[in-house]
Design an enzyme around this catalytic site. Structure first.
Site, short mmCIF file in Angstrom:
data_model
loop_
_atom_site.label_atom_id
_atom_site.label_comp_id
_atom_site.label_asym_id
_atom_site.label_seq_id
_atom_site.Cartn_x
_atom_site.Cartn_y
_atom_site.Cartn_z
N ASP A 1 0.89 -1.16 0.00
CA ASP A 1 0.00 0.00 0.00
C ASP A 1 0.93 1.22 0.00
O ASP A 1 2.08 1.12 0.42
CB ASP A 1 -0.86 -0.04 1.27
CG ASP A 1 -1.83 1.12 1.35
OD1 ASP A 1 -2.39 1.48 0.30
OD2 ASP A 1 -2.02 1.67 2.44
N THR B 1 0.16 5.04 0.93
CA THR B 1 0.06 5.99 2.05
C THR B 1 0.15 5.26 3.38
O THR B 1 -0.60 4.34 3.64
CB THR B 1 -1.26 6.78 1.96
OG1 THR B 1 -1.40 7.26 0.63
CG2 THR B 1 -1.28 7.93 2.93
N ARG C 1 0.43 15.18 -3.78
CA ARG C 1 -0.99 14.80 -3.72
C ARG C 1 -1.78 16.08 -3.99
O ARG C 1 -1.64 17.05 -3.25
CB ARG C 1 -1.30 14.23 -2.33
CG ARG C 1 -2.75 13.94 -2.05
CD ARG C 1 -3.10 12.53 -2.44
NE ARG C 1 -4.47 12.21 -2.07
CZ ARG C 1 -4.82 11.61 -0.95
NH1 ARG C 1 -3.91 11.28 -0.06
NH2 ARG C 1 -6.08 11.33 -0.70
N ASP D 1 -4.59 6.19 -4.35
CA ASP D 1 -4.21 7.54 -4.77
C ASP D 1 -4.22 7.67 -6.30
O ASP D 1 -4.41 6.71 -7.03
CB ASP D 1 -2.82 7.86 -4.21
CG ASP D 1 -2.61 9.36 -4.02
OD1 ASP D 1 -3.39 10.14 -4.58
OD2 ASP D 1 -1.66 9.73 -3.32
N ALA E 1 -5.80 -0.19 6.87
CA ALA E 1 -6.97 0.52 6.35
C ALA E 1 -7.28 0.03 4.94
O ALA E 1 -6.45 0.15 4.06
CB ALA E 1 -6.69 2.02 6.33
N ASN E 2 -8.45 -0.51 4.76
CA ASN E 2 -8.94 -1.00 3.46
C ASN E 2 -8.13 -2.17 2.88
O ASN E 2 -8.36 -2.57 1.75
CB ASN E 2 -8.94 0.12 2.40
CG ASN E 2 -9.79 1.29 2.83
OD1 ASN E 2 -10.80 1.10 3.48
ND2 ASN E 2 -9.37 2.48 2.49
N ASP E 3 -7.18 -2.70 3.64
CA ASP E 3 -6.33 -3.76 3.09
C ASP E 3 -6.68 -5.14 3.66
O ASP E 3 -6.00 -6.11 3.35
CB ASP E 3 -4.85 -3.47 3.39
CG ASP E 3 -4.38 -2.18 2.75
OD1 ASP E 3 -4.81 -1.91 1.62
OD2 ASP E 3 -3.62 -1.43 3.38
#
EC number: 7.6.2.16
Length: 1199
Positions: free
Chosen positions: A498, A500, A684, A750, A885-887
């Protein structure tokens, strides 16, 4: 086979299974009972281990709708069998159902989901399935889920809640009022108790289950056999070993159950308030909640006992249990399409799509905001194991088996040993019959051969290396909940990261802003906190468009929002509960700049009048918030400046999305170029937009308006540029992985160009490498799906091409221009949408893209999981490293998932790192390789041990002799166990090497190593056995002889030690026995040293001090008891032969061209000679319209 007899349940899902119906057969049951009695219970054990045999042996096939037992088989590669008994749910005993209702509306079936009409939904559903027995519903339970018979589907299906097939409108119109008590009781009967029960089995139950393991049954058989042959000491030693093993296993299993039970028990008995259909509020236990109940969320927050969709008010929730992210999330009420001013099309509610409006089970509601007189309410959509937390717990309770070549090969090797044992078994019987041995002795000795060949200490020995690796990992801050995965980590050849928080720092720093005026970009500005900008719409957007909240006086929320808000230096104030209660509408969150930034007000001359001369107040109230959605890639708010009549809409999000929602005339012409410049530098970028709303929009209308009405026709205001710095250790770790031939892939949510830039910065993509962006478009307006290929940037000329690591990705000759033929590597980059289109429409291209895909941007959580699967499909061993997170899905699916978050979500990941740094990845792979090599060493040693002992006993059987009880005891306990548990202690090698350990036992080098040692050991034993007979002092044994007990013998002392039995009825005290015993004792030690491999995966064996000391002590001890020193040439000989054999083998294998086994290696070879690969710039690949099922495609060059 009749189609009625075979169905599929959970079709297309991860737990898809085939289902077969059976009825109990009395005559089959009688035959099986007789077989159980005749085999002394062994048949019963066999049927206990094999559910498929159990059902087929006692039942006959039947139609699924009438069956008594169902047999289930998973459709994945493991093809596991389960069986379940059909049960009946009786509805007639419940007083809330009238007999008339029962007859007409209840049937042998179930409601698949709630239909639109609340009053009759269940009755209507049940009446579809009418059969002869209306009072009973047929169902079975598998892995904590109930499957009910559905007469419409002619199949079993699990009972769904409001999470499928229910529209957002119906949630408001038909489900927001609450349930009547009768309907609640009816649903509770079907759905059961709302709890995620992790029953901690009693010690007795666990003991029975553990003892009935095939290994322990074999141990029991061995112990009984040895006892009958009077080998009491060895039998006792094995019993003690087994008891220790069982106790330690029971302790660890029970401890895991208790931990999981404690984790899920947090919400099991909370008292909650629910709204009834008559308007009453009733307090019930959370265990009584059912889908359709309207739950009141308390003011002071709570731990959610179910999944529920918010229909009134706003909640601030900590979802760290599910997502791994401790940042509080704002949840707003579900949009109501029926009251929108410009009604959007009614859509079905989905917990995934509408997760910003869904409160998930196990998450903590910290604060609520509400209207006066109106409670914060949520409709229960899922309960028990159907909830998000329930599904997570189910995945832990019932994990998929780990498929690894080592374990498959180990079973194959054991079967080979059993075959060898079979040969010895037959030989022993024939030899004993020829020598006229008693029938009882023949049975015992022939069975004894089997117990010798399959070593009883093998499982304990194989586990030792993994346990030691787990301890070493714990010391460096890596915790493991799935120890078997440590070995698999030794095989990893690709790691997904991942971005970030994993490769880059968690937080973002504000680099600057670039505003737009008169459709032109102004120069970038670094300082936003100044008097000139304080009242600008740009700063107003930064001040209001966020999801920040104050928790106990501290500002908290998304890190990006926090940085942005801190940069302008404004103050955020939220209404207190008391203030909210005084007003008839929700009190807005107010933001205002600090006084020093506002222009000074003109004061009156009189000092005393200053108290009444108020300064110019500038405050903005946030009226409505549309939270950030990863699907929409934006968020927006409706706000009003104090004193203004009209409200303002502010929006921020992904620049491409924001620009598309703005008036084209407000977007600068060089927007794309400016954006590309920033993203290429790794920044970003977030875009801002604004518009004034119509004055007719009142406060209450805004509360019910759709976000689509607000989020369009905006004015583009400019860009916020955030800097996401690489973590200090990232480039070094990635370089180490590349040196070790381990591919690295970036998976991020991203922007694409930002991700490519970060990949270049951290060394994932080298400066001289090309990046090809695959932009896939789905079929539209009758046109087929297509992929447009773009080259991200021009190739940097590389002066030193030899510096390129040619082994990481296969080299390809690419014509950069007609004049220049450049050796280069290429990488594919794509976003989540393109990835999904490619998987669906270009199945034959997907493996080729997996071979060189390095950057996957804008990936949703489920797409990350699909990527892991796609990489595994081309035979990569995939690691995944994420911050939690989300993984979660990807971490679970990967061969080795490592979470950098210590939060509860890490329970889904096999490994969790205490320090949030990717330096744990090479450490994990090193330890995995060491553990894998240890497993190989131990397995080879145990195989040799059993073969050496097998040959020793076979030789002695030829003269009707055997090893003595104490001899067996000395070999198995003093030599084997000590050696096995110390040879596993070698730590991992200090750095990762390019070479990878073999994945299975069935490989040329390993087999040659084992076979050469077997031949050497057999040769020396045979030599000793026959050589002793040539000695002048040799005497053939007979019961009255005093051989081995005279002073003539060199071996009298040891034989006396090892065989204390004075009447030598077993023919143990003879020269052959003592010779074979001493030779084999030395052989065990020599083999241990030969197989204790060190570099390049483990530290050398001489650094393993416990092993060295143990071997030396054993050598000295054996030499002492033998009273005859011998030269230790054997050790050097064994090692050199082993090394020589491997050299010869590698030379022989190198002579012929080898076809690689792994799909990705085979693909790489194919693509090297493919002139059409990689795709040329500005070309398009189209899917063939006619042959959609095989995903064929053709390349069309666009001129």
């Amino acid at each position: 086979m009749d189609k009625e007899e075979r169905k599929t349940i959970n079709q297309g899902q991860e737990d898809e299974m085939e289902i077969y119906g059976y009825n109990l057969c009395r005559w089959k049951l009688a035959i099986v009972s007789l077989g159980v009695v005749c085999t002394g219970g062994f048949l019963l054990l066999l049927l206990y281990w094999m559910p498929e045999w159990r059902v087929k042996a006692t039942c006959i096939r039947a139609a699924i709708k009438d069956c008594e037992v169902v047999l289930l088989r998973t459709t994945d590669e493991f093809r596991m069998w389960f069986c379940a008994k059909i049960r009946f749910l009786s509805l007639e005993t419940h007083p809330f159902l009238s007999p008339k209702s029962m007859t007409n509306k209840v049937a042998n079936g179930h409601a698949v989901h709630f239909t639109e009409n609340l009053a009759i939904e269940n009755w209507h559903e049940m009446s579809k399935y009418s059969q002869t027995q209306p009072q009973q519903v047929r169902y079975f339970t598998h892995h904590s889920v109930k499957y009910f018979w559905n007469d419409t589907l002619h199949n079993f299906d699990f009972l769904k809640g409001l999470d499928e097939g229910v529209s957002c409108t119906s949630i408001y119109e038909k489900h927001s009022a609450g349930l009547t008590k009768g309907m609640h009781a009816y649903r509770k009967l079907l759905y059961g108790v709302n709890e995620i029960t992790v029953k901690v089995p009693s010690v007795f139950k666990l003991l029975i289950k553990e003892v009935l393991n095939p290994f322990y049954i074999f141990q029991l058989f061995s112990v009984i056999l040895w006892s009958t042959d009077e080998y009491y000491y060895y039998a006792l030693a094995i019993v003690i070993m087994s008891i220790v093993s069982i106790v330690s296993s029971l302790y660890s299993i029970r401890k895991q159950y208790v931990m999981l039970h404690d984790m899920v028990a947090a919400h099991s008995t909370v008292r909650v308030s629910v709204c009834r259909a008559n308007g009453e509020i009733e307090e019930i236990f959370s265990t009584d909640l059912v889908p359709g109940d309207v739950m009141v969320i308390p003011l002071n927050g709570t731990v959610m006992p179910c999944d529920a969709v918010l229909i009134n008010g706003t909640c601030i929730v900590n979802e760290s249990m599910l997502t791994g992210e401790s940042v509080p999330v704002t949840k707003t009420n579900l949009p109501n399409p029926s009251v929108d001013i410009k009604g959007m099309g009614d859509e079905f509610y989905s917990p995934e799509i509408h997760k910003r409006h869904t409160l998930f089970c196990g998450t903590t509601v910290i604060q609520t905001r509400f209207y006066t007189g109106e409670l914060v309410k949520a409709v229960v959509v899922r309960t028990g194991f159907s909830t998000s937390k329930g599904q997570l717990v189910r995945s832990i309770l019932y994990p998929k088996p780990t498929d690894f070549k080592l374990y498959r090969d180990a079973y194959l090797f054991l079967l080979c040993l059993v075959a060898v044992a079979g040969i010895g078994f037959i030989y022993t019987i024939i030899n004993s019959i020829l020598n006229k041995v008693e029938i009882g002795v023949i049975i015992i000795e022939s069975l004894d051969i089997i117990t010798i060949t399959v070593p009883p200490a093998l499982p304990a020995a194989m586990t030792a290396g993994i346990v030691y690796a787990q301890r070493r990992l714990k010391k460096i801050g890596i915790f493991c909940i799935s120890p078997q995965r440590i070995n698999i980590c030794g095989q990893l050849n690709l790691v997904c990261f991942d971005k970030t928080g994993t490769l880059t720092e968690d937080g973002l720093d504000l680099w600057g802003i670039q505003r737009v005026e008169n459709t032109r970009f102004l120069l970038p500005e670094e300082n936003v906190c100044n008097e000139v900008l304080v009242k600008s719409q740009f700063v107003a957007c930064m001040a209001t468009c966020h999801s920040l909240t104050k928790i106990e006086g501290v500002l908290s929320g998304d890190p990006l929002d926090l940085k942005m808000f801190e940069a302008i230096g404004w103050i955020l104030e939220e209404a207190t509960e008391e203030e909210t209660a005084l007003h008839n509408r929700i009190m807005p969150t107010v933001v205002r700049p600090p006084k020093q930034l506002l222009p000074e007000s003109t004061h009156a001359g009189n000092q005393e009048m200053e108290l009444f001369e108020l300064p110019a107040i500038y405050e903005i109230g946030i009226v409505r918030q549309f939270p950030f959605s990863s699907a929409l890639q934006r968020m927006s708010v409706v706000a009003r400046v104090l004193g203004d009549k009209k409200m303002d809409a502010y929006m921020k999000g992904a620049p491409e999305i924001i620009a598309s929602l703005c008036k084209p005339e407000t977007v600068p012409t060089d927007f794309e170029k400016v954006l590309e410049d920033y993203t290429k530098q790794g920044f970003r970028v977030i875009a801002l937009a604004h518009r004034k709303l119509e004055s007719k929009l009142t406060w209450h209308k805004v509360q019910n308006i759709s976000r689509d009405v607000i989020e369009n026709n905006m004015d583009f205001m400019g860009l916020i540029i955030m800097q996401n710095k690489l973590k200090q250790e990232t480039p070094g770790v990635l370089e180490d992985l590349h040196k070790a031939n381990i591919r690295t892939v970036m998976v991020t949510g991203d922007n694409m160009l930002t991700a490519v830039s970060v990949a270049r910065d951290c060394g994932m993509i080298l400066p001289q490498d090309k990046v090809i962006i695959a932009e896939a478009l789905p079929p539209k307006d009758g046109k087929v799906a297509k992929i447009n290929w773009h080259y991200a940037d021009t190739l940097t000329q590389c002066s030193n091409s030899s510096a390129i690591d040619s082994e990481a990705i296969p080299i390809k000759l690419v014509h950069n221009s007609l004049e220049n033929l450049q050796v280069t590597r290429y990488h594919f980059a794509m976003n989540g949408k393109s990835f999904s289109v490619i998987l669906e429409h270009f199945q034959d291209l997907a493996p080729k893209l997996m071979l060189h895909g390095t950057v996957f941007a804008r990936m949703a959580p489920d797409q990350k999981t699909q990527l892991i699967e796609a990489l595994q499909n081309v035979d990569y061993f995939v690691g995944m490293c994420g911050d939690g997170a989300n993984d979660c899905g990807a971490l679970k699916r990967a061969h080795g998932g490592i979470s950098l978050s210590e939060l509860e979500a890490s329970v889904a990941s096999p490994f969790t790192s205490k320090t949030p740094s990717i330096s744990c990845v090479p450490n994990l792979i090193r330890e995995g390789r060491a553990a894998l090599m240890t497993s190989f060493c131990v397995f080879k040693f145990m195989a040799l041990y059993s073969i050496i002992q097998y040959f020793s006993v076979t030789l002695l059987y030829s003269i009707l002799s055997n090893l003595g009880d104490f001899q067996f005891l000395f070999i198995d306990l003093a030599i084997i166990l000590v050696v096995v548990f110390t040879m596993s202690l070698n730590p991992a090698w200090k750095e990762l090497v390019a070479q990878r350990p073999p994945s299975g036992l069935i490989s040329g080098a390993l087999l040659f190593s084992v076979l050469s040692q077997i031949i050497i050991c057999i040769g020396f034993q045979s030599l000793g056995f026959f050589w002793v007979k040539q000695q002048s002092w040799y005497e053939v044994w007979h019961p009255q002889s005093d051989a081995c007990n005279t002073t003539r013998s060199l071996y009298w002392n040891s034989s006396y030690l090892d065989n204390e039995t004075k009447p030598d009825t077993h023919n143990i005290q003879n020269y052959e026995n003592t010779t074979v015993f001493f030779i084999s004792s030395f052989q065990y030690l020599i083999v241990a040293i030969a197989f204790s491999k060190g570099k390049p995966f483990r530290q050398p064996c001489y650094k393993n001090y416990f092993f060295v000391v143990s071997v030396i002590i054993l050598y000295v001890f054996i030499l002492l008891i033998m009273l005859h020193p011998v030269a230790s040439i054997d050790q050097v000989l064994q090692a050199s032969v082993d090394r020589w054999g491997k050299c010869c083998l590698s030379w022989a294998l190198g002579c012929r061209k080898k076809i690689p086994k792994a799909k990705y290696m085979y693909l790489a070879q194919e693509l090297l000679v493919d002139p059409e690969w990689p795709p040329k710039p500005q070309t398009t690949t189209e899917a063939k319209a006619l042959v959609k099922e095989n995903g064929s495609c053709q390349i069309i060059t666009i001129t």
